[in-house]
Design an enzyme around this catalytic site. Structure first.
Site, PDB file in Angstrom:
ATOM      1  N   GLY A 297       0.786  -1.472  -0.165  1.00  0.00           N
ATOM      2  CA  GLY A 297       0.528   0.099  -0.323  1.00  0.00           C
ATOM      3  C   GLY A 297       1.012   1.220  -0.068  1.00  0.00           C
ATOM      4  CG  LEU A 298       0.676   5.888  -0.766  1.00  0.00           C
ATOM      5  CD1 LEU A 298       1.318   5.638  -2.588  1.00  0.00           C
ATOM      6  CD2 LEU A 298      -0.616   6.507  -1.880  1.00  0.00           C
ATOM      7  CG  HIS A 299       5.066   1.410   2.860  1.00  0.00           C
ATOM      8  ND1 HIS A 299       6.420   2.111   3.124  1.00  0.00           N
ATOM      9  CD2 HIS A 299       4.808   0.652   1.160  1.00  0.00           C
ATOM     10  CE1 HIS A 299       6.562   1.202   2.381  1.00  0.00           C
ATOM     11  NE2 HIS A 299       6.686   0.804   0.778  1.00  0.00           N
ATOM     12  CB  ALA A 300       6.531   5.592   5.398  1.00  0.00           C
TER      13      ALA A 300
END
Lengths: 118, 158
Positions: free
Chosen positions: A16-19
């Site tokens: 996913g669109l993590h840090a």
């Protein structure tokens, strides 16, 4: 001349669109004069703010609309779409068929949106 | 996801001895060992993995906040803790400011959604400047715990 562009992208990252990708996205967005916003399931956030991007909790398969408005909108949009298409250069991520392509009715939304909000 | 879903209360620290990035990460991971949330045998591996992630780009996301994290097979659910440094620690953060608020997360490799939702909660709550200010002013772990509970109760995050 102010241009206003809108384009749908899909999160192809398995994590996913993590840090880290959120940071890359915000950094790229900040390079441009144009306003960059991400819209997902009724949430509109500032693409130049990593905190904002992280509040989307966008999992793999999530469809996001990128909206770019400003004098350099075309170039800014291209750069941002390139990040999605290249899966943010994450190692081990399949980019051939996953990132950044136009959504094709895949049933996925922001992770945060499928739970009730209190 | 709420703070109470992943923050190990016994591992919250309102004071850190460390003055370096690795030092504060080690101190927080050790707090998780002391709280029985990760095993002593995994401590070094977890600290190394978190530092490796930091090498890819600092998790100091600005506003004096950092979210050091890693995936690790030794945990079967997301576990995290919070620490506050009164002085602030150089964390190579995105805006260059020293970091005072640390949220350390260790998640199972197969649960990326939980990790994302924890990041969502942290980032959403920390957009509230008053909340950041109150956390930075917290004097005891219990103060921090109460602030997190208050955010859980009144925040918008489910």
């Amino acid at each position: 001349m102010l241009e206003s562009l809108s384009r749908e992208v899909v999160v192809g990252l398995k994590q996913g669109l993590h840090a880290r990708p959120a940071d890359q996205l915000a950094r790229e967005a900040r390079k441009w004069h144009s306003r960059v916003e991400l819209v997902c399931k009724g949430q509109r956030v500032d693409g130049k703010s990593i905190l904002d991007v992280l509040t989307l909790a966008a999992e793999e398969g999530t469809r996001l609309v990128v909206e770019v408005t400003g004098p350099d909108a075309t170039d800014a949009m291209a750069a941002i779409v390139r990040l999605f298409e290249g899966n943010f250069n994450e190692q081990g991520e399949a980019s051939a068929d996953a990132g950044g392509r136009p959504a094709t009715g895949r049933d996925a939304n922001c992770a945060s949106s499928d739970t009730s909000r209190g | 996801m709420k703070f109470s879903d992943f923050v190990a209360v016994d591992a919250i620290r309102s004071y850190v001895d460390a003055s370096t990035k690795e030092g504060v990460i080690r101190e927080m991971a050790t707090a998780l060992v002391d709280a029985g949330r990760i095993s002593q045998a995994d401590l070094e591996g977890i600290v190394r993995a978190i530092m490796k992630r930091e090498d890819l780009g600092s998790t100091g996301i600005g506003r004096g906040v950092a979210v050091p994290h890693t995936k690790h097979p030794s945990v079967d659910r997301l576990v995290g803790t919070v620490a506050v440094s009164q002085e602030g620690i150089n964390f190579d953060s995105l805006d260059g400011d020293p970091v005072q608020l640390f949220f350390l997360l260790v998640s199972p490799p197969d649960r990326p959604g939980d990790h994302l939702r924890a990041l969502e909660n942290i980032s959403r709550q920390l957009r509230d400047e008053a909340f950041c200010k109150q956390l930075k002013a917290a004097k005891t772990p219990v103060d921090i715990q109460h602030l997190l509970e208050k955010a859980d109760d009144h925040g918008m995050v489910s």
